[in-house]
Design a protein around this motif. Sequence first.
Motif, PDB file in Angstrom:
ATOM      1  N   SER A  98      10.917 -25.674  28.546  1.00  0.00           N
ATOM      2  CA  SER A  98       9.505 -25.611  28.932  1.00  0.00           C
ATOM      3  C   SER A  98       8.638 -26.500  28.039  1.00  0.00           C
ATOM      4  O   SER A  98       7.482 -26.755  28.349  1.00  0.00           O
ATOM      5  CB  SER A  98       9.010 -24.162  28.898  1.00  0.00           C
ATOM      6  OG  SER A  98       9.076 -23.713  27.571  1.00  0.00           O
ATOM      7  N   ASP A  99       9.199 -26.960  26.917  1.00  0.00           N
ATOM      8  CA  ASP A  99       8.441 -27.854  26.029  1.00  0.00           C
ATOM      9  C   ASP A  99       8.421 -29.295  26.545  1.00  0.00           C
ATOM     10  O   ASP A  99       7.676 -30.119  26.037  1.00  0.00           O
ATOM     11  CB  ASP A  99       9.063 -27.876  24.618  1.00  0.00           C
ATOM     12  CG  ASP A  99       8.747 -26.593  23.879  1.00  0.00           C
ATOM     13  OD1 ASP A  99       7.838 -25.877  24.337  1.00  0.00           O
ATOM     14  OD2 ASP A  99       9.419 -26.332  22.876  1.00  0.00           O
ATOM     15  N   PHE A 100       9.272 -29.603  27.510  1.00  0.00           N
ATOM     16  CA  PHE A 100       9.389 -30.994  27.964  1.00  0.00           C
ATOM     17  C   PHE A 100       8.632 -31.216  29.269  1.00  0.00           C
ATOM     18  O   PHE A 100       8.747 -30.420  30.208  1.00  0.00           O
ATOM     19  CB  PHE A 100      10.863 -31.374  28.176  1.00  0.00           C
ATOM     20  CG  PHE A 100      11.677 -31.296  26.910  1.00  0.00           C
ATOM     21  CD1 PHE A 100      11.299 -31.998  25.782  1.00  0.00           C
ATOM     22  CD2 PHE A 100      12.819 -30.501  26.855  1.00  0.00           C
ATOM     23  CE1 PHE A 100      12.038 -31.930  24.612  1.00  0.00           C
ATOM     24  CE2 PHE A 100      13.558 -30.420  25.687  1.00  0.00           C
ATOM     25  CZ  PHE A 100      13.167 -31.140  24.565  1.00  0.00           C
ATOM     26  N   THR A 101       7.885 -32.290  29.298  1.00  0.00           N
ATOM     27  CA  THR A 101       7.172 -32.642  30.531  1.00  0.00           C
ATOM     28  C   THR A 101       7.642 -34.021  30.964  1.00  0.00           C
ATOM     29  O   THR A 101       7.393 -35.008  30.263  1.00  0.00           O
ATOM     30  CB  THR A 101       5.645 -32.686  30.273  1.00  0.00           C
ATOM     31  OG1 THR A 101       5.271 -31.477  29.648  1.00  0.00           O
ATOM     32  CG2 THR A 101       4.878 -32.885  31.573  1.00  0.00           C
ATOM     33  N   PRO A 102       8.334 -34.095  32.093  1.00  0.00           N
ATOM     34  CA  PRO A 102       8.820 -35.415  32.511  1.00  0.00           C
ATOM     35  C   PRO A 102       7.669 -36.384  32.731  1.00  0.00           C
ATOM     36  O   PRO A 102       6.615 -35.995  33.241  1.00  0.00           O
ATOM     37  CB  PRO A 102       9.543 -35.129  33.834  1.00  0.00           C
ATOM     38  CG  PRO A 102       9.791 -33.663  33.847  1.00  0.00           C
ATOM     39  CD  PRO A 102       8.705 -33.041  33.033  1.00  0.00           C
ATOM     40  N   PHE A 103       7.859 -37.633  32.313  1.00  0.00           N
ATOM     41  CA  PHE A 103       6.832 -38.663  32.493  1.00  0.00           C
ATOM     42  C   PHE A 103       7.090 -39.360  33.828  1.00  0.00           C
ATOM     43  O   PHE A 103       8.199 -39.802  34.103  1.00  0.00           O
ATOM     44  CB  PHE A 103       6.919 -39.673  31.347  1.00  0.00           C
ATOM     45  CG  PHE A 103       5.709 -40.552  31.231  1.00  0.00           C
ATOM     46  CD1 PHE A 103       4.703 -40.255  30.322  1.00  0.00           C
ATOM     47  CD2 PHE A 103       5.568 -41.662  32.045  1.00  0.00           C
ATOM     48  CE1 PHE A 103       3.585 -41.060  30.231  1.00  0.00           C
ATOM     49  CE2 PHE A 103       4.451 -42.469  31.964  1.00  0.00           C
ATOM     50  CZ  PHE A 103       3.448 -42.164  31.052  1.00  0.00           C
TER      51      PHE A 103
END
Length: 216
Positions: free
Chosen positions: A16-21
Amino acid sequence: MRSKNKKSRSSEAAKSDFTPFASTILSADRHRLNGHRSALVWFTGLSGSGKSTLAHALEERLFVDGVRGYVLDGDNIRQGLNKDLGLSPEDRKENIRRIAEVAKLMVDAGILTFAAFIAPYRESRRFIRSLMRDWPYYECYVKCPLAACEARDPKGLYAQARASRIDNMTGITAPYEEPENPDLTLETDRRDVQECVDILIRFLMEKDILTLASRS
Ligand code: ADP
């Protein structure tokens, strides 16, 4: 048990800490630049059936025509990315999972990708298909009777397996679950390499993978 729970909680938190660019360059842009679409063709079959031979022969033929193709090959990957994995059922599944993820990135990058791996389990092949559900994906069954593969034995693996010098040899001491519904089947004991490559190229044209340049 406690540490396992802790691990799964931390990996959930990490996810949940990762946000795809979101890339501003789309697949369609890459396809236009290349003049052809990208896709993944997965060659599955027994050792010695002809997966690597066909994948490389196809890559060579397309290269001449300016097609950006690349072969992901079993033994090469096992010397690098997957050198920590063995031939147990779990390691074989992980081997395929990693390769499928790499192949998906390559297809996103606009490369016509050819994966030459036994992928003996239906479950793994189902995983690849579901991972590639938003992309052109074709399972190609490189079909050749075990006896013919064993007679070819290009890497000497069957001889070693028969002499009990290696374990988990697909077709001898480990299973190969035949594809039930492949997109393409090539019988390499009945057709030579050039005929098989011709069939592959026709197939990719029918699927509109190779025709972008001629249509734009
Ligand atoms: P795999 O990658 O499936 O383990 P390889 O491609 O390394 O198999 O070896 C296949 C062998 O079979 C090669 O020696 C190749 O020359 C031979 N062969 C004979 N006919 C064919 C064919 N129609 N397609 C592919 N390989 C063939």
